[in-house]
Design an enzyme around this catalytic site. Structure first.
Site, PDB file in Angstrom:
ATOM      1  N   ASN A  10     -45.212  26.233  -4.206  1.00  0.00           N
ATOM      2  CA  ASN A  10     -44.194  25.655  -5.338  1.00  0.00           C
ATOM      3  C   ASN A  10     -44.284  26.631  -6.377  1.00  0.00           C
ATOM      4  OD1 ASN A  10     -43.891  23.275  -4.103  1.00  0.00           O
ATOM      5  ND2 ASN A  10     -46.044  22.253  -4.762  1.00  0.00           N
ATOM      6  N   GLY A  40     -50.844  24.724  -0.260  1.00  0.00           N
ATOM      7  CA  GLY A  40     -51.044  25.828   0.723  1.00  0.00           C
ATOM      8  C   GLY A  40     -51.116  27.427   0.135  1.00  0.00           C
ATOM      9  N   ALA A 249     -55.933  22.777  -8.998  1.00  0.00           N
ATOM     10  CA  ALA A 249     -56.123  23.711  -7.748  1.00  0.00           C
ATOM     11  C   ALA A 249     -57.620  23.844  -7.827  1.00  0.00           C
ATOM     12  CB  ALA A 249     -55.584  25.071  -8.197  1.00  0.00           C
ATOM     13  N   ALA A 250     -58.318  22.957  -8.383  1.00  0.00           N
ATOM     14  CA  ALA A 250     -59.799  23.163  -8.168  1.00  0.00           C
ATOM     15  C   ALA A 250     -60.110  22.615  -6.643  1.00  0.00           C
ATOM     16  CB  ALA A 250     -60.686  22.106  -8.978  1.00  0.00           C
ATOM     17  N   GLY A 251     -59.211  21.805  -6.048  1.00  0.00           N
ATOM     18  CA  GLY A 251     -59.489  21.424  -4.709  1.00  0.00           C
ATOM     19  C   GLY A 251     -59.191  22.324  -3.573  1.00  0.00           C
ATOM     20  N   ASP A 252     -57.958  23.079  -4.205  1.00  0.00           N
ATOM     21  CA  ASP A 252     -57.355  24.396  -3.245  1.00  0.00           C
ATOM     22  C   ASP A 252     -58.445  25.475  -3.214  1.00  0.00           C
ATOM     23  OD1 ASP A 252     -55.208  22.621  -3.104  1.00  0.00           O
ATOM     24  OD2 ASP A 252     -54.348  23.756  -4.941  1.00  0.00           O
ATOM     25  N   GLY A 287     -53.913  26.913 -15.025  1.00  0.00           N
ATOM     26  CA  GLY A 287     -53.279  27.133 -13.869  1.00  0.00           C
ATOM     27  C   GLY A 287     -53.726  27.065 -12.353  1.00  0.00           C
TER      28      GLY A 287
HETATM   29  O1  RIB Z   1     -53.471  21.488  -5.914  1.00  0.00           O
HETATM   30  C1  RIB Z   1     -52.364  21.767  -7.124  1.00  0.00           C
HETATM   31  C2  RIB Z   1     -51.266  22.012  -6.772  1.00  0.00           C
HETATM   32  O2  RIB Z   1     -50.641  20.553  -6.405  1.00  0.00           O
HETATM   33  C3  RIB Z   1     -50.278  22.668  -7.614  1.00  0.00           C
HETATM   34  O3  RIB Z   1     -50.205  24.226  -7.595  1.00  0.00           O
HETATM   35  C4  RIB Z   1     -48.859  22.132  -7.379  1.00  0.00           C
HETATM   36  O4  RIB Z   1     -47.850  22.850  -6.998  1.00  0.00           O
HETATM   37  C5  RIB Z   1     -49.253  20.792  -6.321  1.00  0.00           C
HETATM   38  O5  RIB Z   1     -48.729  21.075  -5.168  1.00  0.00           O
END
Ligand code: RIB
Length: 309
Positions: A10, A40, A249-252, A287
């Site tokens: 995204n 992703g 994005a902490a989870g990512d 971010g």
């Molecule tokens: O996990 C964070 C993400 O969730 C953001 O970057 C946003 O694009 C959403 O998909």
């Protein structure tokens, strides 16, 4: 030890506000920025930052956002050969509002992410023989995620599913096809139908998810760390006290740290520690991809944690 991520990409449009708007309310923000996002894509960058070869498979639209997003991923050393630029749709967009405590709400227009299907699965399958860890999330069609999980399982890869954006009533075949599921408290609550807000309820949720077929359950608990339940052990990794700037994005980042550790052959307990360290560092910056830790800052905090614990 390659990692493959099949997931969403995204452009994040972020507005910083004094407080999150309630239903029907308009809140005037004090800052706007746009940045690379998508769960992703964020996970792939998190892995690349930690120095492991990573492929991202997904779709963007043939618009100015799509090209920028792919360029940014390439600069982060993510292999983008599996990203299709689709001329018939638009790139995924996430509208994100972040308050002064770093909490957020996110609304996404999936765009090209919704069209990740057969072509991407074919490419995904071709990478599996040289893949150790597969990362999946739910920003692309569920049918694609289920098919990918089954293919990865048949190929003997270790598969992690981040069940976000969360969907209730995930089919048991998906729980059974992955090795590790990593909901946060909100996602876990929605998956199990009761509130998960600490270790006790996380333990109950894990037990519910095991009954659904999940092998290893890791529930991230924000400021309370992470709880892990597997067939032979349950453990809790303590949180690392830190000032929260932005939780996007902490989870990512957690999933990227977890996947990297597992690709390097670390134990599950060490891998959850890596996830907690990576997730903690991501909340110290604004971010999504812009907040993911460098290898240097990651190793510094990891080392400090091992000394302290
Ligand atoms: O996990 C964070 C993400 O969730 C953001 O970057 C946003 O694009 C959403 O998909």
């Amino acid at each position: 030890m390659t990692v493959v991520v099949l997931g969403s990409i995204n452009l994040d449009l972020v507005v910083e506000v004094p407080h999150l708007p309630t239903r029907g309310e308009t809140v005037i923000g004090n800052r706007f920025f746009s940045a690379g996002g998508g769960k992703g894509a964020n996970q792939a960058v998190a892995v690349a930052n930690l120095g492991i070869p990573v492929h991202l498979i997904g779709q963007v639209g043939d618009d100015v956002f799509g090209k920028t997003l792919v360029d940014n991923l390439q600069s982060a050393e993510v292999n983008t050969d599996g990203i299709t630029i689709n001329p018939h749709t638009y790139s995924g967009i996430a509208s994100i509002v972040v308050d002064q405590q770093g909490d957020n709400t996110i609304a996404c227009a999936a765009g090209a992410n919704n069209l990740v299907r057969e072509e991407e699965l074919k490419y995904f399958q071709s990478l599996l023989p040289q893949t150790k860890v597969v990362l999946l999330e739910l920003g692309i069609p569920l049918v694609t995620v289920i098919a990918a999980a089954k293919k990865a399982q048949a190929a003997g890869c270790l598969t992690i599913l981040d069940p976000a954006p969360v969907k209730s009533n995930l089919p048991e075949e998906l729980y059974r096809s992955v090795d590790i599921i990593t909901p946060n408290e909100v996602e876990a609550s929605q998956l199990v139908g009761f509130t998960v807000d600490g270790i006790t309820t996380a333990r109950q949720a894990a037990s519910f998810l095991h009954q659904m077929g999940a092998k290893n359950v890791i529930i991230t608990l924000g400021s309370q760390g992470a709880f892990c339940s597997s067939s032979d052990q349950d453990f809790w990794i303590k949180p690392i006290p830190i000032e929260v700037i932005d939780t996007v994005a902490a989870g990512d980042s957690f999933n990227g740290g977890l996947a990297t550790a597992l690709a390097l052959g670390k134990s599950l307990k060490d891998a959850v520690r890596w996830g907690v360290v990576a997730g903690t560092l991501a909340v110290t910056k604004k971010g999504a991809q812009s907040s993911l830790p460098s290898k240097e800052s990651f190793l510094q905090l990891l080392t400090q944690q091992s000394i302290d614990s």
